[in-house]
Design an enzyme around this catalytic site. Structure first.
Site, PDB file in Angstrom:
ATOM      1  N   HIS A   1      34.893 -71.477 -11.913  1.00 50.77           N
ATOM      2  CA  HIS A   1      35.384 -70.131 -11.654  1.00 50.77           C
ATOM      3  C   HIS A   1      36.763 -70.306 -11.017  1.00 50.77           C
ATOM      4  O   HIS A   1      37.039 -71.361 -10.415  1.00 50.77           O
ATOM      5  CB  HIS A   1      34.459 -69.379 -10.691  1.00 50.77           C
ATOM      6  CG  HIS A   1      33.089 -69.133 -11.263  1.00 50.77           C
ATOM      7  ND1 HIS A   1      31.959 -69.680 -10.732  1.00 50.77           N
ATOM      8  CD2 HIS A   1      32.692 -68.402 -12.330  1.00 50.77           C
ATOM      9  CE1 HIS A   1      30.907 -69.305 -11.441  1.00 50.77           C
ATOM     10  NE2 HIS A   1      31.323 -68.522 -12.424  1.00 50.77           N
TER      11      HIS A   1
ATOM     12  N   ASP B   1      17.230 -63.218 -14.886  1.00 50.29           N
ATOM     13  CA  ASP B   1      17.920 -64.387 -15.443  1.00 50.29           C
ATOM     14  C   ASP B   1      17.488 -65.633 -14.683  1.00 50.29           C
ATOM     15  O   ASP B   1      17.674 -65.726 -13.470  1.00 50.29           O
ATOM     16  CB  ASP B   1      19.433 -64.145 -15.290  1.00 50.29           C
ATOM     17  CG  ASP B   1      20.255 -65.202 -15.992  1.00 50.29           C
ATOM     18  OD1 ASP B   1      19.683 -66.022 -16.736  1.00 50.29           O
ATOM     19  OD2 ASP B   1      21.481 -65.200 -15.793  1.00 50.29           O
TER      20      ASP B   1
ATOM     21  N   ASP C   1      17.864 -69.230 -15.720  1.00 52.40           N
ATOM     22  CA  ASP C   1      18.642 -70.485 -15.801  1.00 52.40           C
ATOM     23  C   ASP C   1      17.763 -71.718 -15.602  1.00 52.40           C
ATOM     24  O   ASP C   1      18.087 -72.624 -14.826  1.00 52.40           O
ATOM     25  CB  ASP C   1      19.777 -70.491 -14.754  1.00 52.40           C
ATOM     26  CG  ASP C   1      20.812 -69.409 -15.017  1.00 52.40           C
ATOM     27  OD1 ASP C   1      20.949 -68.971 -16.170  1.00 52.40           O
ATOM     28  OD2 ASP C   1      21.496 -68.996 -14.058  1.00 52.40           O
TER      29      ASP C   1
ATOM     30  N   GLU D   1      24.895 -68.560 -24.210  1.00 53.47           N
ATOM     31  CA  GLU D   1      23.934 -69.071 -23.225  1.00 53.47           C
ATOM     32  C   GLU D   1      22.518 -68.768 -23.716  1.00 53.47           C
ATOM     33  O   GLU D   1      22.173 -67.613 -24.006  1.00 53.47           O
ATOM     34  CB  GLU D   1      24.171 -68.430 -21.856  1.00 53.47           C
ATOM     35  CG  GLU D   1      23.066 -68.828 -20.874  1.00 53.47           C
ATOM     36  CD  GLU D   1      23.423 -68.685 -19.411  1.00 53.47           C
ATOM     37  OE1 GLU D   1      24.596 -68.877 -19.049  1.00 53.47           O
ATOM     38  OE2 GLU D   1      22.500 -68.387 -18.635  1.00 53.47           O
TER      39      GLU D   1
ATOM     40  N   HIS E   1      20.676 -65.938 -21.943  1.00 53.86           N
ATOM     41  CA  HIS E   1      21.225 -64.607 -22.213  1.00 53.86           C
ATOM     42  C   HIS E   1      20.760 -64.108 -23.584  1.00 53.86           C
ATOM     43  O   HIS E   1      20.478 -62.913 -23.747  1.00 53.86           O
ATOM     44  CB  HIS E   1      22.756 -64.629 -22.165  1.00 53.86           C
ATOM     45  CG  HIS E   1      23.311 -64.973 -20.812  1.00 53.86           C
ATOM     46  ND1 HIS E   1      24.654 -65.079 -20.562  1.00 53.86           N
ATOM     47  CD2 HIS E   1      22.698 -65.237 -19.624  1.00 53.86           C
ATOM     48  CE1 HIS E   1      24.861 -65.391 -19.292  1.00 53.86           C
ATOM     49  NE2 HIS E   1      23.679 -65.498 -18.708  1.00 53.86           N
TER      50      HIS E   1
ATOM     51  N   GLU F   1      31.351 -64.847 -22.672  1.00 50.86           N
ATOM     52  CA  GLU F   1      29.946 -65.258 -22.515  1.00 50.86           C
ATOM     53  C   GLU F   1      29.100 -63.991 -22.451  1.00 50.86           C
ATOM     54  O   GLU F   1      29.013 -63.344 -21.406  1.00 50.86           O
ATOM     55  CB  GLU F   1      29.784 -66.085 -21.230  1.00 50.86           C
ATOM     56  CG  GLU F   1      28.345 -66.500 -20.985  1.00 50.86           C
ATOM     57  CD  GLU F   1      28.164 -67.368 -19.747  1.00 50.86           C
ATOM     58  OE1 GLU F   1      29.146 -67.979 -19.293  1.00 50.86           O
ATOM     59  OE2 GLU F   1      27.046 -67.409 -19.225  1.00 50.86           O
TER      60      GLU F   1
ATOM     61  N   ASP G   1      23.982 -74.742 -18.091  1.00 48.95           N
ATOM     62  CA  ASP G   1      24.046 -73.737 -17.011  1.00 48.95           C
ATOM     63  C   ASP G   1      22.638 -73.559 -16.437  1.00 48.95           C
ATOM     64  O   ASP G   1      21.976 -72.553 -16.680  1.00 48.95           O
ATOM     65  CB  ASP G   1      24.607 -72.412 -17.546  1.00 48.95           C
ATOM     66  CG  ASP G   1      25.048 -71.495 -16.413  1.00 48.95           C
ATOM     67  OD1 ASP G   1      24.963 -71.916 -15.242  1.00 48.95           O
ATOM     68  OD2 ASP G   1      25.461 -70.359 -16.692  1.00 48.95           O
TER      69      ASP G   1
ATOM     70  N   ASP H   1      36.291 -71.270  -7.545  1.00 49.78           N
ATOM     71  CA  ASP H   1      35.767 -72.630  -7.323  1.00 49.78           C
ATOM     72  C   ASP H   1      36.954 -73.573  -7.240  1.00 49.78           C
ATOM     73  O   ASP H   1      36.973 -74.511  -6.440  1.00 49.78           O
ATOM     74  CB  ASP H   1      34.907 -73.123  -8.509  1.00 49.78           C
ATOM     75  CG  ASP H   1      33.606 -72.360  -8.685  1.00 49.78           C
ATOM     76  OD1 ASP H   1      32.987 -71.991  -7.679  1.00 49.78           O
ATOM     77  OD2 ASP H   1      33.211 -72.142  -9.855  1.00 49.78           O
TER      78      ASP H   1
HETATM   79  C1  XUL Z   1      25.585 -65.676 -15.357  1.00 57.19           C
HETATM   80  C2  XUL Z   1      26.113 -66.913 -15.878  1.00 57.19           C
HETATM   81  C3  XUL Z   1      27.253 -67.479 -15.123  1.00 57.19           C
HETATM   82  C4  XUL Z   1      28.411 -67.817 -15.966  1.00 57.19           C
HETATM   83  C5  XUL Z   1      29.571 -68.374 -15.209  1.00 57.19           C
HETATM   84  O1  XUL Z   1      24.417 -65.272 -15.925  1.00 57.19           O
HETATM   85  O2  XUL Z   1      25.602 -67.473 -16.815  1.00 57.19           O
HETATM   86  O3  XUL Z   1      26.853 -68.653 -14.532  1.00 57.19           O
HETATM   87  O4  XUL Z   1      27.997 -68.794 -16.854  1.00 57.19           O
HETATM   88  O5  XUL Z   1      30.215 -67.425 -14.526  1.00 57.19           O
HETATM   89 MN    MN Z   2      26.307 -69.036 -18.071  1.00 59.29          MN
END
Ligand code: XUL
Ligand code: MN
Length: 344
Positions: free
Chosen positions: A48, A247, A249, A209, A212, A173, A282, A51
């Site tokens: 980011h 979400d 991850d 992703e 997502h 994304e 991610d 970051d």
């Molecule tokens: C949010 C997500 C974030 C982006 C980076 O759902 O996936 O981690 O990948 O900002």
């Molecule tokens: Mn992501």
């Protein structure tokens, strides 16, 4: 030996806080993370903007570039590349109602300032891509903004980024919801449409992703395939997700191994990586994970990806062809199951 190169972001090692409770692990400082990412075999880091340059609002444009140049030296020390920079348009007071499609003109200008600074940082870090995760772009109250106006705002904002730097690539994304209720640009199909509507579609693509896509009720491998067919898969965020809920991850492959296998297979079959693309992971550790295991989810994701790559290498295309010719998909499906279970 994997044919792929892997990338990761500093946010993928975190202290475990969620919306309902505080941190459960010690924060790990950025330099320690970098050293460990290199040791684990990652080739590139995803950033980011803040970051890369913490407390970014406090600095001038020149100071931001200087700080990014110093970070580049640190990355070089570990032989790590920077993959992309993503403006974090969801934490700041100026982005409460979104960034590029905020109802406040001043806040929209702030979002563009962050996008331009992200491009500046990317250049200093030696990369040509910014990622837009459009966290708060959409509505919490459906009647608060027009989806037509909001979509056009997004296209106009991307055009300004493309004009700001003739080399920069903009990678969206998509995510259908969370933290927003109804997002604008929720799937890779939306991304392709937005790309086509910009002044330079060749520089606008997507970051698929897995979680997502699942949140949108779609199959990640098919979404990857769609973007590959359009020549616009700029990166991926592989992980896993248990159905349509918050979400998660999760570690790649832990919920649906067959779906994970098909993601690896479609990437491998279509030369993903041949033009320098990275496999981004991610993933996040569970809140219950102890300090000493802060990187386990990354190690496990890497291992699972590589095991599935071996399975994809073994995939018997002759047998697949025969099954298709005989329309015997029961046999083909069982073959895949046996391959994954290791009982061929
Ligand atoms: C949010 C997500 C974030 C982006 C980076 O759902 O996936 O981690 O990948 O900002
Ligand atoms: Mn992501």
């Amino acid at each position: 030996m994997s044919k792929f190169k892997f990338s990761v972001g500093p946010w993928n090692v975190h202290a475990g806080a969620d919306s309902y409770g505080p941190a459960t692990r010690q924060e790990i400082d950025f330099d320690t993370k970098l050293a460990k990412f290199a040791e684990l075999g990652f080739s590139a880091i995803q950033f980011h903007d803040d970051d890369a340059v913490p407390n970014i609002n406090a600095y001038t444009e020149e100071e931001i570039k200087e700080k990014a140049a110093a970070l580049k030296k640190k990355l070089d020390k570990y032989n790590l590349a920077a993959e992309f920079v993503a403006p974090r348009l969801w934490m700041d007071d100026h982005t409460i109602d979104g960034g590029f499609m905020s109802t406040s003109e001043k806040d929209r200008e702030y979002a563009m300032w962050r996008a331009y600074r992200s491009i500046d940082i990317a250049k200093e870090l030696g990369c040509d891509m910014i990622v837009l995760w459009l966290a708060r772009e959409g509505t919490l109250c459906a009647e608060s903004k027009s989806p037509v106006w909001a979509t056009k705002q997004l296209i106009a904002a991307i055009n300004k980024m493309l004009e700001y730097d003739p080399k920069i690539r903009v990678c969206i994304e998509p995510k259908p919801n969370e933290p927003i209720d109804r997002s604008i640009c929720g799937t890779i199909g939306h991304v392709m449409a937005v790309s086509a509507a910009t002044i330079d579609p060749s520089r606008v693509g997507g970051n698929l992703e897995s979680a997502h896509a699942i949140l949108a009720g779609l199959d990640p491998a098919h979404e990857i395939g769609f973007a590959l067919a359009m020549g616009k898969l700029m990166t991926v965020h592989l992980n896993d997700q248990n159905g349509i809920r918050y979400d998660q991850d999760k570690t790649f492959g832990v919920e649906n191994l067959r779906a994970a296998f098909n993601q690896v297979k479609v990437l491998k079959e279509n030369g993903y990586g041949d033009h320098g693309e990275y496999v981004g992971l991610d993933v996040k550790a569970m809140r219950t994970t102890r300090d000493e295991d802060s990187y386990k989810h990354l190690e496990n994701s890497l291992s699972i990806f590589k095991y599935l790559e071996e399975k994809a290498d073994k995939f018997d295309y002759e047998f697949q062809k025969k099954c298709v010719a005989n329309r015997d998909f029961e046999a083909l499906e069982m073959y895949v199951m046996k391959l994954l279970m290791g009982v061929e």
